[in-house]
Structure formats: structure tokens, C-alpha cells
Write a protein that holds these residues in place. Structure first.
Motif, PDB file in Angstrom:
ATOM      1  N   LEU A  65      50.571  39.973  54.498  1.00 12.52           N
ATOM      2  CA  LEU A  65      49.372  40.733  54.129  1.00 12.52           C
ATOM      3  C   LEU A  65      48.622  40.056  52.989  1.00 12.52           C
ATOM      4  CD1 LEU A  65      50.854  44.337  54.343  1.00 12.52           C
ATOM      5  CD2 LEU A  65      49.274  43.263  55.945  1.00 12.52           C
ATOM      6  N   LYS A  66      49.352  39.476  52.060  1.00 11.23           N
ATOM      7  CA  LYS A  66      48.695  38.763  50.970  1.00 11.23           C
ATOM      8  C   LYS A  66      47.948  37.552  51.503  1.00 11.23           C
ATOM      9  CE  LYS A  66      49.498  36.607  46.473  1.00 11.23           C
ATOM     10  NZ  LYS A  66      50.492  36.252  45.440  1.00 11.23           N
ATOM     11  N   ARG A  67      48.592  36.790  52.411  1.00  8.25           N
ATOM     12  CA  ARG A  67      47.914  35.624  52.987  1.00  8.25           C
ATOM     13  C   ARG A  67      46.685  36.045  53.789  1.00  8.25           C
ATOM     14  NH1 ARG A  67      53.303  34.070  53.903  1.00  8.25           N
ATOM     15  NH2 ARG A  67      53.204  34.634  56.114  1.00  8.25           N
ATOM     16  N   PHE A  68      46.826  37.109  54.580  1.00  9.51           N
ATOM     17  CA  PHE A  68      45.713  37.592  55.413  1.00  9.51           C
ATOM     18  C   PHE A  68      44.508  37.944  54.556  1.00  9.51           C
ATOM     19  CE2 PHE A  68      43.166  40.485  57.847  1.00  9.51           C
ATOM     20  CZ  PHE A  68      43.363  40.179  59.184  1.00  9.51           C
ATOM     21  N   THR A  69      44.742  38.644  53.463  1.00 10.88           N
ATOM     22  CA  THR A  69      43.629  39.185  52.670  1.00 10.88           C
ATOM     23  C   THR A  69      43.101  38.205  51.625  1.00 10.88           C
ATOM     24  OG1 THR A  69      45.244  40.242  51.180  1.00 10.88           O
ATOM     25  CG2 THR A  69      44.354  41.582  52.985  1.00 10.88           C
ATOM     26  N   THR A  70      43.795  37.090  51.396  1.00 15.30           N
ATOM     27  CA  THR A  70      43.312  36.121  50.412  1.00 15.30           C
ATOM     28  C   THR A  70      42.969  34.768  51.035  1.00 15.30           C
ATOM     29  OG1 THR A  70      45.593  35.456  49.860  1.00 15.30           O
ATOM     30  CG2 THR A  70      44.582  37.207  48.531  1.00 15.30           C
ATOM     31  N   GLU A  71      43.803  34.263  51.944  1.00 11.66           N
ATOM     32  CA  GLU A  71      43.571  32.935  52.511  1.00 11.66           C
ATOM     33  C   GLU A  71      42.471  32.937  53.572  1.00 11.66           C
ATOM     34  OE1 GLU A  71      47.173  31.088  53.822  1.00 11.66           O
ATOM     35  OE2 GLU A  71      48.221  31.473  51.923  1.00 11.66           O
ATOM     36  N   LYS A 103      32.923  46.942  60.690  1.00 10.42           N
ATOM     37  CA  LYS A 103      34.247  46.991  60.050  1.00 10.42           C
ATOM     38  C   LYS A 103      35.282  47.371  61.087  1.00 10.42           C
ATOM     39  CE  LYS A 103      36.190  50.396  57.741  1.00 10.42           C
ATOM     40  NZ  LYS A 103      36.628  51.398  56.752  1.00 10.42           N
ATOM     41  N   HIS A 104      36.221  46.445  61.319  1.00 10.29           N
ATOM     42  CA  HIS A 104      37.332  46.751  62.222  1.00 10.29           C
ATOM     43  C   HIS A 104      38.485  47.309  61.378  1.00 10.29           C
ATOM     44  CE1 HIS A 104      40.061  46.230  65.702  1.00 10.29           C
ATOM     45  NE2 HIS A 104      38.928  46.294  66.410  1.00 10.29           N
ATOM     46  N   HIS A 105      39.638  47.530  62.027  1.00  8.36           N
ATOM     47  CA  HIS A 105      40.742  48.215  61.344  1.00  8.36           C
ATOM     48  C   HIS A 105      41.237  47.476  60.104  1.00  8.36           C
ATOM     49  CE1 HIS A 105      40.717  50.717  64.820  1.00  8.36           C
ATOM     50  NE2 HIS A 105      41.294  49.849  65.621  1.00  8.36           N
ATOM     51  N   SER A 106      41.066  46.159  60.057  1.00  6.58           N
ATOM     52  CA  SER A 106      41.550  45.411  58.893  1.00  6.58           C
ATOM     53  C   SER A 106      40.904  45.887  57.602  1.00  6.58           C
ATOM     54  CB  SER A 106      41.271  43.913  59.064  1.00  6.58           C
ATOM     55  OG  SER A 106      39.885  43.646  58.951  1.00  6.58           O
ATOM     56  N   GLY A 107      39.695  46.451  57.719  1.00  2.07           N
ATOM     57  CA  GLY A 107      38.952  46.866  56.535  1.00  2.07           C
ATOM     58  C   GLY A 107      38.012  45.809  56.017  1.00  2.07           C
ATOM     59  N   PHE A 108      38.035  44.598  56.629  1.00  3.34           N
ATOM     60  CA  PHE A 108      37.106  43.548  56.203  1.00  3.34           C
ATOM     61  C   PHE A 108      35.697  43.910  56.646  1.00  3.34           C
ATOM     62  CE2 PHE A 108      34.812  39.542  56.705  1.00  3.34           C
ATOM     63  CZ  PHE A 108      35.001  39.001  55.432  1.00  3.34           C
ATOM     64  N   CYS A 109      34.770  43.915  55.712  1.00  6.40           N
ATOM     65  CA  CYS A 109      33.391  44.337  55.988  1.00  6.40           C
ATOM     66  C   CYS A 109      32.512  43.122  56.223  1.00  6.40           C
ATOM     67  CB  CYS A 109      32.850  45.159  54.822  1.00  6.40           C
ATOM     68  SG  CYS A 109      33.737  46.711  54.564  1.00  6.40           S
ATOM     69  N   MET A 110      31.802  43.142  57.341  1.00  5.67           N
ATOM     70  CA  MET A 110      30.920  42.030  57.703  1.00  5.67           C
ATOM     71  C   MET A 110      29.536  42.208  57.075  1.00  5.67           C
ATOM     72  SD  MET A 110      32.727  39.914  59.612  1.00  5.67           S
ATOM     73  CE  MET A 110      31.847  39.050  60.925  1.00  5.67           C
ATOM     74  N   TYR A 155      42.597  49.170  52.778  1.00  5.33           N
ATOM     75  CA  TYR A 155      42.683  50.325  51.874  1.00  5.33           C
ATOM     76  C   TYR A 155      44.134  50.801  51.782  1.00  5.33           C
ATOM     77  CZ  TYR A 155      42.081  55.033  50.008  1.00  5.33           C
ATOM     78  OH  TYR A 155      42.200  56.176  49.250  1.00  5.33           O
ATOM     79  N   LEU A 156      44.800  50.885  52.934  1.00  7.81           N
ATOM     80  CA  LEU A 156      46.198  51.305  52.931  1.00  7.81           C
ATOM     81  C   LEU A 156      47.055  50.313  52.147  1.00  7.81           C
ATOM     82  CD1 LEU A 156      46.572  52.411  56.676  1.00  7.81           C
ATOM     83  CD2 LEU A 156      46.061  53.858  54.701  1.00  7.81           C
ATOM     84  N   TYR A 157      46.808  49.035  52.346  1.00 11.45           N
ATOM     85  CA  TYR A 157      47.567  47.978  51.655  1.00 11.45           C
ATOM     86  C   TYR A 157      47.365  48.077  50.146  1.00 11.45           C
ATOM     87  CZ  TYR A 157      48.548  43.131  50.158  1.00 11.45           C
ATOM     88  OH  TYR A 157      49.002  42.007  49.527  1.00 11.45           O
ATOM     89  N   GLN A 158      46.130  48.238  49.719  1.00  9.36           N
ATOM     90  CA  GLN A 158      45.843  48.317  48.284  1.00  9.36           C
ATOM     91  C   GLN A 158      46.430  49.568  47.649  1.00  9.36           C
ATOM     92  OE1 GLN A 158      44.550  45.806  46.618  1.00  9.36           O
ATOM     93  NE2 GLN A 158      44.176  44.609  48.500  1.00  9.36           N
ATOM     94  N   ASN A 159      46.646  50.599  48.451  1.00  9.93           N
ATOM     95  CA  ASN A 159      47.186  51.861  47.926  1.00  9.93           C
ATOM     96  C   ASN A 159      48.652  52.066  48.285  1.00  9.93           C
ATOM     97  OD1 ASN A 159      44.856  53.663  46.681  1.00  9.93           O
ATOM     98  ND2 ASN A 159      43.976  52.516  48.401  1.00  9.93           N
ATOM     99  N   ASN A 160      49.311  50.974  48.681  1.00  6.21           N
ATOM    100  CA  ASN A 160      50.754  50.993  48.961  1.00  6.21           C
ATOM    101  C   ASN A 160      51.148  52.039  49.992  1.00  6.21           C
ATOM    102  OD1 ASN A 160      51.456  48.924  47.011  1.00  6.21           O
ATOM    103  ND2 ASN A 160      50.990  50.456  45.431  1.00  6.21           N
ATOM    104  N   LEU A 161      50.316  52.164  51.020  1.00  8.49           N
ATOM    105  CA  LEU A 161      50.606  53.069  52.127  1.00  8.49           C
ATOM    106  C   LEU A 161      51.006  52.261  53.356  1.00  8.49           C
ATOM    107  CD1 LEU A 161      47.562  55.470  51.661  1.00  8.49           C
ATOM    108  CD2 LEU A 161      49.971  56.052  51.262  1.00  8.49           C
ATOM    109  N   PRO A 162      51.877  52.801  54.208  1.00 12.13           N
ATOM    110  CA  PRO A 162      52.299  52.050  55.398  1.00 12.13           C
ATOM    111  C   PRO A 162      51.104  51.767  56.310  1.00 12.13           C
ATOM    112  CG  PRO A 162      53.036  54.331  55.529  1.00 12.13           C
ATOM    113  CD  PRO A 162      52.511  54.132  54.148  1.00 12.13           C
TER     114      PRO A 162
END
Length: 447
Positions: A65-71, A103-110, A155-162
Motif C-alpha cells: 500500500l505504501k508503494r502503491f500510494t507513493t511510487e 475517482k475509482h475505489h483507490s481514492g486517487f483523484c484525476m 481514505y481507509l488506508y490513511q485511517n487504519n481501516l481494513p
């Protein structure tokens, strides 16, 4: 007293207790049903690696998840992106609306949102891709739609939700006030900063959000979240009211560089015909490459559809289901106004170029004013064949409408055009099959 009454009525009109809009406007649904055919666009930063869009985040490890959201944001830079090419191709193919994954499920906004740093402005691209796409499609007079996921994996990742889909109470905005506020803030940006939006596709729990969207734009047509939108399938029979089948051309929604066999152009055209015969819209997906171009396989298929549409466009738009959807392998639709029926007849080896074929359409009752023609073909000559009778003949009869016609519209050099031929039949009525008449007679006798 009058002043008190006026203030009370003003309070009623502006009070938040006023009933919210809870459905699409009927006239807007009819407008939507007229469109018939749309382009779905699935595109996000994970197209760079050919992954299923967003879903690789579900259940993933923290390091992934860290690689996905940063790299991935660090390298997303579609330098060959030309939305006018996309829009022109869509228009040629007969697509009357577009639905873009803002915006798809990943939360990345185009788009450059203020709600999260996980957006296009924090990539080398930096362009507002959403605005560029919407502007390009508007220039082609194509109705504008947005896909929006209420579920937000980042959003779930940033808030430590599954991270998953509808497997935890906090996945539902109605049960997660923070997620609801986050989604509403994003919807407000999309529905106030980008002009008129015609359609909104909620891929996830829409309650509370669609009502908010209607507050911002009352003429908005909500598709998924308000109507049936089956994926990769067409219902067995017509559904009441508007509905939409969503299909990929290959096996995935986003760009998949390997292991992705595609449908044929004939498959896609037949899907469009069947969907329209059953009263639905077809939303056909493209998955652009990470460099911003549409992959050649999908472009080629859309150009085949474009040629078929150039010939047969009036049978696709502003039509509704006929009394029956088909006779054998001949499918029907009717014009929304008047008494014109379009019959889709299989071409290719079933009716090859330059040959005559006879039809008996048992459920069509013709008369002296009935007129039959082939869309796009004048039924006067077949190229290079001197003295060849290419005339179309039609005769009303007790067994139905009898038609004899030549498939003579030359569309390929090798004369191997494989796609359906459309008969336009004007001034015709429905003729119930004998079995139906007998059944009705028995019912009437029993009563």
C-alpha cells in the motif's frame, strides 16, 4: 398577518426539512434512454503496471500500500494524452455520452482536489485530466458523465481501516461520517467547478450522496445507484424503465497489456443491437494506456463500430423496444415516435454481399402504405454487375410481411463486411403470433 404567512411560506421553501429529490426527473430519464450508446473510460495511475484498477489495494500488505500510494504517483505522466482524439473517436462510433472515472475505489483523484494529496496535481503530469476530458467531449456535443466511487481505499488506508469492498461497517459512507464528509466535499468540487454534469455513476453505496448530488445539479441522471447497470451481461428480457449494460472490449476495465483477448467488432455491434432491442443503453469501456493513448486493438474495434454506425445510426438512437425483441436471429426496435420498426438482420456468411435474401416477418403486419428500405443502401445497383436486379420487394400477406432484398452496400474492398444489415420498415403494425392469439382466445373464453 400576511407578513407572517409570507415568512412561513419562505421558511418552508428554504427549510432543510423540505423533501429532497429522491429520483431522476422522468423527462431526463427519457433523454438518457434516447442516447443509447456511451463510452466508459477506466484510467488511473495503476494503468502503468497493467493492474486491475484499484482492487489490488484490497487486502494488500502495508508495504504494498505504501508503494502503491507513493511510487505510482511519482511516475504517472501521460505525455501523449490528447482527449480530442478520444472524443472524436467516440463521436464517430456513435457514442452520445461519456462516463469518466474521476475517482475509482483507490481514492486517487484525476482532478486537483483540495480534499486529499492523492491526486493528479501531485504527479509529473499536473494537468487537470478531468477538465481536459470533459471539455473535449463537450466540443463533440457528447453528454458528460462521471464515475465516482463512494468507497475510498486511500481514505481507509490513511485511517487504519481494513481495505475491502462492503466488508466492514466503515466501508459505507452512511455509517462512516468522516467518509461521507470526504465524499461530499469531492462531489461538491466535481459538481460546482466543472459545469453541467449530465450523468453520475456511483460504483458503491449511493444513499446520502445521490441526494446531495441532486441538490447541486437537479437535472443530473444517476445511473448506477438508481437504476439497473449489469456488468458484462445483458438481461434475458427487457427491463422496465432505463437501464444500462456495461461491457469491456477485452477482459479487464483498465489497460491490460498482456493476456487480454478482445471481442470482435461484430460481437460489439451485436451487443449494442441486443441491448437496444431490450430497451437498455450500452456503456462500452476503453482502458487508455498510461501514456494517454487508446490501445490500437480498442481503437480498431471502435472504428469498425464507427463504420457500422455511419450506415445505421438512426436505428440506435431515440428508439425503444418493439412488441417483441426478435424473430429467430432478426432483432427489432421501434422509433420512439411514429410507427417505424428497424429489423437487424445478420450479415456476413448469413447474408453475403451481392446476394438476395427473402424474409417472412410473421409479427409485422404491412399495408398499402408500408415502405421497406435498407439503411445506407439505395437498392438500385450492385457495383460492377451490369443488369443486376438489386430492387427491394415487400408484400403484406396473411403470414406476415414478406421481404426480398439484396445486400449491396459495399463497405470492404474484399466484400467480406461481417456485420448486420438493417431494414427500415415504415407504416407497420404488430401482428401477434398465432400461439399468442390462441392463448388470448382461451383466456377470453374462460372469462
Amino acid at each position: 398577518m400576511k407578513r407572517i404567512l409570507f415568512l412561513f411560506l419562505f421558511w418552508l421553501a428554504t427549510s432543510p426539512l423540505q423533501a429532497q429529490q429522491s429520483a431522476n426527473k422522468p423527462e431526463r430519464e427519457q433523454w438518457y434512454m434516447d442516447l443509447g450508446f456511451g463510452m466508459f473510460i477506466h484510467w488511473s495511475l495503476d494503468s502503468q503496471v497493467g493492474a486491475v484498477i484499484s482492487h489490488s489495494m484490497a487486502g494488500a500488505s502495508p508495504d504494498y500500500l505504501k508503494r502503491f500510494t507513493t511510487e505510482l504517483p511519482a511516475t504517472f505522466n501521460p505525455k501523449q494524452f490528447d482527449p480530442d482524439e478520444w472524443a472524436t473517436l467516440a463521436r464517430l462510433a456513435g457514442m452520445k455520452y461519456v462516463v469518466f472515472t474521476a475517482k475509482h475505489h483507490s481514492g486517487f483523484c484525476m482532478w486537483p482536489t483540495q480534499t486529499t494529496p492523492f491526486n493528479i496535481s501531485n504527479t509529473p503530469c499536473k494537468r487537470d485530466l478531468t477538465r481536459d476530458i470533459l471539455d473535449a467531449f463537450r466540443r463533440q456535443n457528447i453528454a458528460i458523465g462521471l464515475y465516482f466511487s463512494p468507497e475510498d481505499f486511500n481514505y481507509l488506508y490513511q485511517n487504519n481501516l481494513p481495505i475491502g469492498r462492503l466488508q466492514h461497517p466503515m466501508h459505507y459512507p452512511e455509517k462512516n461520517p468522516g467518509l461521507m464528509a470526504h465524499d461530499k466535499a469531492q462531489l461538491r468540487e466535481l459538481l460546482t467547478n466543472y459545469g453541467k454534469i449530465d450523468l453520475l455513476f456511483f460504483d458503491g453505496p449511493a444513499e446520502g450522496l445521490k441526494q446531495y448530488a441532486w441538490q447541486l445539479q437537479p437535472d443530473l441522471v444517476v445511473t448506477r445507484g438508481q437504476m439497473e447497470t449489469p456488468e458484462q451481461t445483458i438481461p434475458d428480457k427487457p427491463l422496465p424503465g432505463p437501464w444500462e449494460s456495461c461491457f469491456t472490449m477485452g477482459t479487464d476495465w483498465q489497460y491490460k497489456p498482456t493476456n487480454d483477448p478482445h471481442k470482435s467488432g461484430t460481437d460489439i455491434i451485436n451487443m449494442l443491437i441486443e441491448t437496444r432491442a431490450k430497451g437498455g443503453n450500452l456503456l462500452l469501456n476503453v482502458g487508455p494506456k498510461p501514456n494517454g493513448t487508446i490501445q490500437i486493438e480498442q481503437e480498431a474495434l471502435l472504428r469498425e463500430v464507427a463504420l457500422w454506425h455511419l450506415v445505421n445510426q438512426e436505428s440506435v438512437h431515440q428508439v425503444r423496444p418493439w412488441e417483441i425483441i426478435r424473430e429467430g436471429n432478426v432483432w427489432f426496435v421501434k422509433a420512439r415516435q411514429g410507427n417505424t420498426v428497424y429489423a437487424f438482420c445478420q450479415g456476413g456468411t448469413d447474408w453475403s454481399y451481392g446476394t438476395r435474401k427473402e424474409f417472412v416477418l410473421k409479427t409485422l403486419e404491412g399495408n398499402a402504405q408500408t415502405k421497406v428500405s435498407i439503411l445506407g443502401y439505395g437498392s438500385q445497383l450492385v457495383e460492377y454487375r451490369e443488369g443486376f436486379d438489386a430492387q427491394l420487394y415487400s408484400t403484406p400477406s396473411p403470414i406476415g410481411l414478406v421481404i426480398s432484398a439484396v445486400n449491396g452496400h459495399r463497405l470492404y474492398t474484399n466484400n467480406k463486411w461481417p456485420n448486420p444489415v438493417v431494414l427500415k420498415i415504415e407504416n407497420v403494425r404488430f401482428k401477434a403470433p398465432e400461439a399468442t392469439k390462441q392463448k388470448r382466445s382461451k383466456i377470453d373464453g374462460a372469462n
